[in-house]
Design an enzyme around this catalytic site. Structure first.
Site, PDB file in Angstrom:
ATOM      1  CE  LYS A   1      -5.782  -8.331  10.391  1.00 11.21           C
ATOM      2  NZ  LYS A   1      -4.692  -8.140   9.798  1.00 11.21           N
ATOM      3  CB  THR A   2      -4.836 -14.353   7.813  1.00  6.96           C
ATOM      4  OG1 THR A   2      -5.246 -13.333   7.233  1.00  6.96           O
ATOM      5  CG2 THR A   2      -5.459 -15.578   6.736  1.00  6.96           C
TER       6      THR A   2
ATOM      7  CG  ASP B   1      -7.821  -7.425   6.775  1.00 12.46           C
ATOM      8  OD1 ASP B   1      -7.128  -7.450   7.494  1.00 12.46           O
ATOM      9  OD2 ASP B   1      -7.949  -6.651   5.684  1.00 12.46           O
TER      10      ASP B   1
ATOM     11  NE  ARG C   1      -2.114  -1.428   3.833  1.00 13.29           N
ATOM     12  CZ  ARG C   1      -1.405  -0.557   4.656  1.00 13.29           C
ATOM     13  NH1 ARG C   1      -1.492   0.537   4.364  1.00 13.29           N
ATOM     14  NH2 ARG C   1      -0.716  -1.178   5.600  1.00 13.29           N
TER      15      ARG C   1
ATOM     16  CG  HIS D   1      -7.218  -3.906  10.567  1.00 14.76           C
ATOM     17  ND1 HIS D   1      -5.806  -3.568  10.539  1.00 14.76           N
ATOM     18  CD2 HIS D   1      -7.207  -4.375   9.274  1.00 14.76           C
ATOM     19  CE1 HIS D   1      -5.150  -4.069   9.533  1.00 14.76           C
ATOM     20  NE2 HIS D   1      -5.932  -4.631   8.595  1.00 14.76           N
TER      21      HIS D   1
ATOM     22  CE  LYS E   1      -6.299  -3.695   4.738  1.00 13.04           C
ATOM     23  NZ  LYS E   1      -7.132  -4.125   5.922  1.00 13.04           N
TER      24      LYS E   1
ATOM     25  CB  SER F   1      -0.354  -6.460   7.087  1.00  8.44           C
ATOM     26  OG  SER F   1       0.101  -7.355   6.443  1.00  8.44           O
TER      27      SER F   1
ATOM     28  NE  ARG G   1      -0.539  -8.527   1.859  1.00  6.50           N
ATOM     29  CZ  ARG G   1      -1.195  -8.910   3.028  1.00  6.50           C
ATOM     30  NH1 ARG G   1      -2.083  -9.456   3.356  1.00  6.50           N
ATOM     31  NH2 ARG G   1      -0.615  -7.797   3.962  1.00  6.50           N
TER      32      ARG G   1
END
Length: 532
Positions: free
Chosen positions: A243-244, A258, A60, A219, A200, A239, A324
């Site tokens: 989390k995942t 997410d 990003r 988030h 996002k 990130s 990713r």
């Protein structure tokens, strides 16, 4: 000409977007892949995955994100965190982008943000790249095909990577731009092929809209106990904090990985898919995520692969460490069909501590939870943003500052109210380093993290003995079955305890210095909870 599996009654021309060439509406996955291959946008991989690289932008560009400063939002936006753009600059940007798009081929996806229909918004995504249409078709939610005939967008996102902004004319920072105009209900993205900007930008939009309805945008990932949505857990984190990985627990039902909302009815996913980091992805530790990399339609982004066998290299980060894969939720066997859960019973805040100071898990009081939520301490992980080549300690308020258009206290107060109302237990979990700082210590063993989380979620962790942490004042378990006792006391994992003490003092001061900005806006109990 217009094409598509479903052509809506409301077309781009009806929105004043004229002069484009071929426009394809709501193509399904095979057609999008066929178009992307024809356009030379990428390659077909094993199992029908789509392999793509995103050029010089592999993460990003938060500094290129702007909010248009119109009278309706001028007093609501956290301007210290969101770069302003003048309405005249946005108007010029829009006109120039539409002029640039004349005669070109574009792909339209009419999608939904939010699994709870009471709070969902309709989003029309217009993309120059067919594979961006495939990506966002995974990441947002697909309405029933019968609903597409009467679909009307609440917001429109136009993403044109070949367009270059003019900073002087448009009032932006560089040729790359992400501009949100809440009054015109439009988001413009130009100059970057990185697909994460699509999702996002919609997340930022929801982060602005939902608090006014008393809904906490988060988030976070989320899951619930099998057959029991009342037993829901949410996992906050930036990130790379896990989390995942940690929400994809085969013993629990995955709500999402997410972005979620917490309403008066419970938890709901904003998205319809997952966007998982694949660097060093382990088929044994994360078998379901690993399996998606060879499923039809999965977008494989910025991964090195063998030209002949198409075998992916999960260790080669020569393109980026931010490699990713994007896939629909249904590719995970234990994913929720509704993407809905109850009010969180456990709130977990994930941090990747590059200092090696924090314990693997700590229990927080509600005031401490607000303190750590506003602090948002973690380490930026290599590749997530341009210029980040190794973990850097950082404070990202609400565990997602780049996506927060409102002041952080607004989100913090919402979270605190909901925790108090619904009696959630809060935990801080360190997935970063132990035995020393980054470069000396080692990453926290994932098996230990999973064991601690399992104990937290099933309630057994509340039954063990706790000690008060000398540095932060939160409660840390002394011994937990299945976890090496030494891991629970970070000081003992260091060869030189004095070096640990010095590092801890440094981190405590960093927390204190960072938190000064929130002191005028918070209650005394949160101030008192700041440092033990």
């Amino acid at each position: 000409m217009t094409f598509g599996r479903v052509n809506p009654q409301f077309r781009l021309e009806d929105q004043g977007i004229d002069g484009l060439g071929n426009v394809y509406y709501n193509l399904i996955e095979p057609a999008l892949i066929e178009a992307a291959l024809k356009n030379g946008e990428g390659s077909l991989g094993r199992g029908g995955a789509f392999l793509v690289t995103t050029g010089r932008f592999t993460g990003r560009s938060p500094k290129d994100k702007h909010v248009v400063k119109t009278p309706d939002v001028a007093d609501k936006i956290w301007w210290e965190n969101n770069a302003a753009m003048a309405p005249e600059g946005f108007d010029a940007l829009y006109d120039d982008m539409i002029a640039h798009m004349q005669g070109g081929t574009y792909y339209v996806q009419d999608l939904v943000g939010g699994a709870d229909p009471k709070h969902a918004i309709n989003v029309r995504m217009v993309t120059e790249l067919a594979w961006h249409g495939l990506f966002i078709r995974h990441l947002l939610r697909r309405p029933d095909r019968t609903a597409l005939d009467a679909f009307t967008a609440d917001f429109t996102v136009i993403n044109c990577p070949s367009f270059r902004a003019d900073p002087q004319k448009h009032g932006c920072r560089s040729e790359t731009v992400i501009a949100l105009n809440f009054d015109r209900k439009m988001i413009l993205i130009g100059g970057t092929e990185y697909a994460g900007e699509n999702k996002k930008s919609v997340f930022t939009l929801l982060n602005y809209l939902l608090p006014e309805k008393g809904i906490m945008p988060m988030h976070c990932s989320a899951n619930h106990a099998r057959g029991n949505p009342v037993d829901t857990a949410v996992f906050f984190g930036l990130s790379g904090t896990g989390k995942t990985t940690l929400s994809a627990d085969p013993e629990r039902t995955l709500i999402g990985d997410d972005e979620h909302g917490w309403s008066d009815r419970g938890t709901f996913n904003f998205e319809g898919g997952c966007y998982a980091k694949t660097i060093n992805l382990d088929p044994e530790a994360e078998p379901e995520i690993y399996a998606t990399t060879e499923k039809f339609g999965t977008v494989i982004e910025n991964m090195v692969f063998d030209d002949e066998t198409l075998e992916l290299d999960f260790e080669d980060d020569s393109l980026t460490a931010n490699m990713r894969c994007a896939y629909p939720l249904e590719y995970i066997s234990n994913a929720s069909e509704t993407a809905l859960g109850g009010h969180p019973k456990n709130v977990i805040m994930l941090t990747c501590d590059a200092f090696g100071v924090l314990p693997p898990i700590a229990r927080l009081t509600p005031a401490q939870a607000m303190y750590h939520f506003l602090s948002g301490f973690t380490s930026k992980v290599a590749g997530t943003e341009r210029g980040v080549t190794e973990p850097e300690p950082t404070f990202s308020t609400c565990f997602g500052a780049p996506f927060m258009p409102r002041r952080p206290e607004e989100y913090g107060n919402l979270l605190r109210e909901k925790i108090a109302k619904h009696g959630a237990t809060c935990w801080l979990v360190n997935t970063g380093w132990t035995g020393g700082a980054y470069g000396t210590g080692s990453r926290m063993p994932i098996r230990a993290t999973r064991a601690l989380l399992t104990a937290a979620l099933d309630g057994s962790l509340n039954e063990v003995a706790f000690r008060k942490d000398d540095n932060f004042g939160f409660d840390v378990p002394v011994a937990v079955p299945g976890v090496a006792e030494v891991l629970l006391d970070p000081r003992r994992t260091w060869e030189d305890p004095a070096a640990y003490d010095a590092q801890a003092a440094k981190l405590v001061q960093m927390f204190a210095d960072n938190f000064e900005q929130y002191v005028p806006y918070i209650d005394d109990d949160v101030k008192a909870a700041a440092i033990g």
